[in-house]
Design a protein around this motif. Structure first.
Motif, PDB file in Angstrom:
ATOM      1  N   GLN A   1       0.899  -1.144   0.038  1.00 22.62           N
ATOM      2  CA  GLN A   1       0.168  -0.041   0.074  1.00 22.62           C
ATOM      3  C   GLN A   1       0.752   1.286  -0.166  1.00 22.62           C
ATOM      4  N   GLY A   2       1.868   1.267   0.674  1.00 23.61           N
ATOM      5  CA  GLY A   2       3.009   2.440   0.818  1.00 23.61           C
ATOM      6  C   GLY A   2       3.478   2.608  -0.616  1.00 23.61           C
ATOM      7  N   VAL A   3       3.926   1.574  -1.502  1.00 27.78           N
ATOM      8  CA  VAL A   3       4.245   1.802  -2.792  1.00 27.78           C
ATOM      9  C   VAL A   3       3.347   2.113  -3.845  1.00 27.78           C
ATOM     10  N   ILE A   4       2.389   1.516  -3.800  1.00 33.65           N
ATOM     11  CA  ILE A   4       1.237   1.729  -4.696  1.00 33.65           C
ATOM     12  C   ILE A   4       0.333   3.041  -4.391  1.00 33.65           C
ATOM     13  N   ARG A   5       0.530   3.202  -3.100  1.00 35.65           N
ATOM     14  CA  ARG A   5      -0.197   4.386  -2.848  1.00 35.65           C
ATOM     15  C   ARG A   5      -1.832   4.137  -3.141  1.00 35.65           C
ATOM     16  N   ASN A   6      -2.233   2.961  -3.051  1.00 30.68           N
ATOM     17  CA  ASN A   6      -3.845   2.737  -3.093  1.00 30.68           C
ATOM     18  C   ASN A   6      -4.087   1.871  -2.070  1.00 30.68           C
ATOM     19  N   PRO A   7      -5.198   2.378  -1.240  1.00 26.73           N
ATOM     20  CA  PRO A   7      -5.492   1.656   0.175  1.00 26.73           C
ATOM     21  C   PRO A   7      -6.137   0.196  -0.195  1.00 26.73           C
ATOM     22  N   LEU A   8      -6.567  -0.018  -1.341  1.00 29.24           N
ATOM     23  CA  LEU A   8      -7.042  -1.265  -1.716  1.00 29.24           C
ATOM     24  C   LEU A   8      -5.956  -2.363  -2.245  1.00 29.24           C
ATOM     25  N   ALA A   9      -4.764  -1.814  -2.229  1.00 33.50           N
ATOM     26  CA  ALA A   9      -3.698  -2.852  -2.602  1.00 33.50           C
ATOM     27  C   ALA A   9      -3.559  -3.702  -1.421  1.00 33.50           C
ATOM     28  N   SER A  10      -2.957  -4.969  -1.990  1.00 35.19           N
ATOM     29  CA  SER A  10      -2.471  -5.909  -1.083  1.00 35.19           C
ATOM     30  C   SER A  10      -1.856  -7.196  -1.829  1.00 35.19           C
ATOM     31  N   PRO A  11      -1.209  -7.927  -0.965  1.00 26.55           N
ATOM     32  CA  PRO A  11      -0.256  -9.072  -1.850  1.00 26.55           C
ATOM     33  C   PRO A  11      -1.447  -9.957  -2.671  1.00 26.55           C
ATOM     34  N   ASP A  12      -2.411 -10.103  -1.997  1.00 27.10           N
ATOM     35  CA  ASP A  12      -3.353 -11.047  -2.834  1.00 27.10           C
ATOM     36  C   ASP A  12      -3.812 -10.334  -4.175  1.00 27.10           C
TER      37      ASP A  12
ATOM     38  N   ARG B   1      11.267   6.675   4.226  1.00 29.92           N
ATOM     39  CA  ARG B   1      11.257   6.971   2.652  1.00 29.92           C
ATOM     40  C   ARG B   1       9.838   6.868   2.064  1.00 29.92           C
ATOM     41  N   LEU B   2       9.226   5.934   2.515  1.00 29.68           N
ATOM     42  CA  LEU B   2       7.946   5.661   2.041  1.00 29.68           C
ATOM     43  C   LEU B   2       7.150   6.787   2.602  1.00 29.68           C
ATOM     44  N   ASP B   3       7.375   7.303   3.795  1.00 31.67           N
ATOM     45  CA  ASP B   3       6.470   8.594   4.184  1.00 31.67           C
ATOM     46  C   ASP B   3       6.688   9.571   3.286  1.00 31.67           C
ATOM     47  N   ILE B   4       7.819   9.889   2.567  1.00 34.22           N
ATOM     48  CA  ILE B   4       8.335  10.795   1.879  1.00 34.22           C
ATOM     49  C   ILE B   4       7.532  10.596   0.463  1.00 34.22           C
TER      50      ILE B   4
ATOM     51  N   ILE C   1      11.085  13.156  -5.111  1.00 31.23           N
ATOM     52  CA  ILE C   1      12.550  13.322  -5.832  1.00 31.23           C
ATOM     53  C   ILE C   1      13.007  14.728  -5.440  1.00 31.23           C
ATOM     54  N   SER C   2      12.359  15.803  -5.192  1.00 30.11           N
ATOM     55  CA  SER C   2      13.154  17.002  -4.943  1.00 30.11           C
ATOM     56  C   SER C   2      13.777  16.963  -3.550  1.00 30.11           C
ATOM     57  N   LEU C   3      13.297  16.039  -2.593  1.00 27.93           N
ATOM     58  CA  LEU C   3      13.754  15.667  -1.334  1.00 27.93           C
ATOM     59  C   LEU C   3      15.126  14.416  -1.279  1.00 27.93           C
ATOM     60  N   GLY C   4      15.605  14.267  -2.497  1.00 30.72           N
ATOM     61  CA  GLY C   4      16.447  13.397  -2.618  1.00 30.72           C
ATOM     62  C   GLY C   4      16.358  11.995  -2.561  1.00 30.72           C
ATOM     63  N   ILE C   5      15.009  11.588  -2.744  1.00 38.47           N
ATOM     64  CA  ILE C   5      14.750  10.003  -2.843  1.00 38.47           C
ATOM     65  C   ILE C   5      14.918   9.382  -4.187  1.00 38.47           C
TER      66      ILE C   5
ATOM     67  N   PHE D   1      -2.695   3.594  14.663  1.00 36.98           N
ATOM     68  CA  PHE D   1      -1.677   4.026  15.040  1.00 36.98           C
ATOM     69  C   PHE D   1      -0.979   5.383  13.988  1.00 36.98           C
ATOM     70  N   GLY D   2      -1.927   5.284  12.929  1.00 33.92           N
ATOM     71  CA  GLY D   2      -1.544   6.811  12.235  1.00 33.92           C
ATOM     72  C   GLY D   2      -0.905   6.378  11.099  1.00 33.92           C
ATOM     73  N   HIS D   3      -0.670   7.230  10.245  1.00 31.73           N
ATOM     74  CA  HIS D   3       0.182   6.852   8.978  1.00 31.73           C
ATOM     75  C   HIS D   3       1.541   6.775   8.780  1.00 31.73           C
ATOM     76  N   ASN D   4       2.390   7.375   9.821  1.00 36.53           N
ATOM     77  CA  ASN D   4       3.805   6.888   9.998  1.00 36.53           C
ATOM     78  C   ASN D   4       4.216   5.601   9.829  1.00 36.53           C
ATOM     79  N   HIS D   5       5.158   5.287   8.862  1.00 33.56           N
ATOM     80  CA  HIS D   5       5.171   3.896   8.551  1.00 33.56           C
ATOM     81  C   HIS D   5       5.973   2.917   9.618  1.00 33.56           C
ATOM     82  N   LYS D   6       6.775   3.644  10.487  1.00 34.58           N
ATOM     83  CA  LYS D   6       7.458   2.830  11.431  1.00 34.58           C
ATOM     84  C   LYS D   6       6.223   2.269  12.348  1.00 34.58           C
ATOM     85  N   ALA D   7       5.514   3.058  12.898  1.00 34.32           N
ATOM     86  CA  ALA D   7       4.463   2.488  13.547  1.00 34.32           C
ATOM     87  C   ALA D   7       3.471   1.702  12.805  1.00 34.32           C
TER      88      ALA D   7
END
Length: 321
Positions: A72-83, A204-207, A216-220, A262-268
């Motif tokens: 979901q972090g990569v595709i940025r779609n809440p409906l995405a999953s490994p299935d 990095r996923l947060d950014i 990209i502008s932040l160097g990712i 726990f919110g959107h921060n990827h570590k949590a």
């Protein structure tokens, strides 16, 4: 926040205790503890059957939860999953091929076969997305198409090899039946290796969540981070599927519930998704074993009963995606 983590931990401990007590033979806490410490009458039931299943359920659920959060972090779609992106179908196809064409294959070969299938689909998806320059949403649609194609391949194998259909169907519906200590290294070594790497990718996923141009502008290095996160997700999902078969919707549900708590921060988010995924699979396996012993339902059926209506709810909620 701390209260929620404590509540989740306590709930997992309670379900774990119930899992150890539940089954064809209903045991007391004293009998379980005695068997773990000194063996005795219930040594096989506790130490060779229920305890490894409990630990495997936690590992499989954690792997699926982290995998779903990464996808979901990569595709940025809440409906995405490994299935949905075809990873589970890839693992299922190669595993079904092994079970039907080579029914006498050793036990250790099944996880390896499933891993090969899942990782192959993940690599194929990355190559197609890179060559066609697909945006994240279309990458998910490509995964769905691959998944549908492989599902038809699974159906073909089951029709052509009817004698081996029972073994394959038990695995395909998702179950920890017959799993034990020999499967333990596959899932837990994978988790202990890939979880720290996933946590390293978290900020990095947060950014990336801010948008491609901002990242990209932040160097990712956008393509490299997305490919690394997606391959981590693919490997974790493949490992989980290789152990327990296709336990559906855990990779979708766990990240959503984690995000709510726990919110959107990827570590949590990643830790929460791992914990909730572990809890979901443990609950499903406990109910599957305890609802009508000695009959055992596949755990994947129970997660689908919960996950399918929730997926329909999400489709209505995010119809603009």
């Amino acid at each position: 926040m701390n209260t929620r983590w404590i509540t989740l931990a306590l709930l997992t401990i309670i379900i774990a205790i119930v899992s150890m007590l539940t089954g064809v033979a209903n045991l007391s806490i004293t009998q379980v503890v005695s068997a773990i410490v000194a063996g005795g009458e219930f040594d096989f039931v506790v130490n060779q059957y229920r305890l490894p299943r409990l630990i495997l359920a936690l590992g499989v659920g954690a792997g699926l939860g982290i995998s779903g959060a990464l996808v979901q972090g990569v595709i940025r779609n809440p409906l995405a999953s490994p299935d949905l992106i075809g990873v589970s179908a890839g693992a299922g196809f190669v595993a079904t091929l092994l079970l039907t064409v080579f029914p006498g294959a050793p036990v250790w070969s099944l996880p390896i076969a499933a891993m090969i299938g899942g990782v192959s689909v993940g690599l194929l998806l990355i190559v197609i997305a890179k060559q066609a320059n697909l945006p994240p949403a279309r990458m998910a649609l490509t995964g769905i198409a691959i998944s549908a194609f492989l599902a038809s391949g699974i159906d073909y194998l089951l029709v052509v090899h009817p004698i081996e259909i029972n073994t394959a169907m038990i695995w395909l519906t998702g179950s920890l039946w017959g799993r034990g200590w020999e499967q333990m290294p596959f899932i837990w070594i994978g988790l202990l290796t890939l979880l720290p790497y996933s946590m390293w990718l978290a900020w990095r996923l947060d950014i990336i969540g801010l948008g491609d141009e901002s990242a990209i502008s932040l160097g990712i290095e956008l393509d490299r981070v997305q490919a690394a996160a997606l391959m981590s997700a693919v490997m974790l999902a493949s490992l989980s599927v290789s152990i327990a078969g296709t336990i559906s919707f855990v990779g979708l549900l766990a990240p959503h519930l984690s995000r709510l708590l726990f919110g959107h921060n990827h570590k949590a988010l990643l830790i929460g998704a791992a914990s909730i995924g572990a809890l979901l699979v443990l609950i499903a396996d406990t109910i599957a074993r305890g609802i009508a012993p000695p009959i055992e339902l596949p755990a994947g059926v129970l997660t689908s009963v919960i996950g399918a209506p929730y997926f329909i709810f999400l489709l209505k909620r995010y119809k603009g995606w």
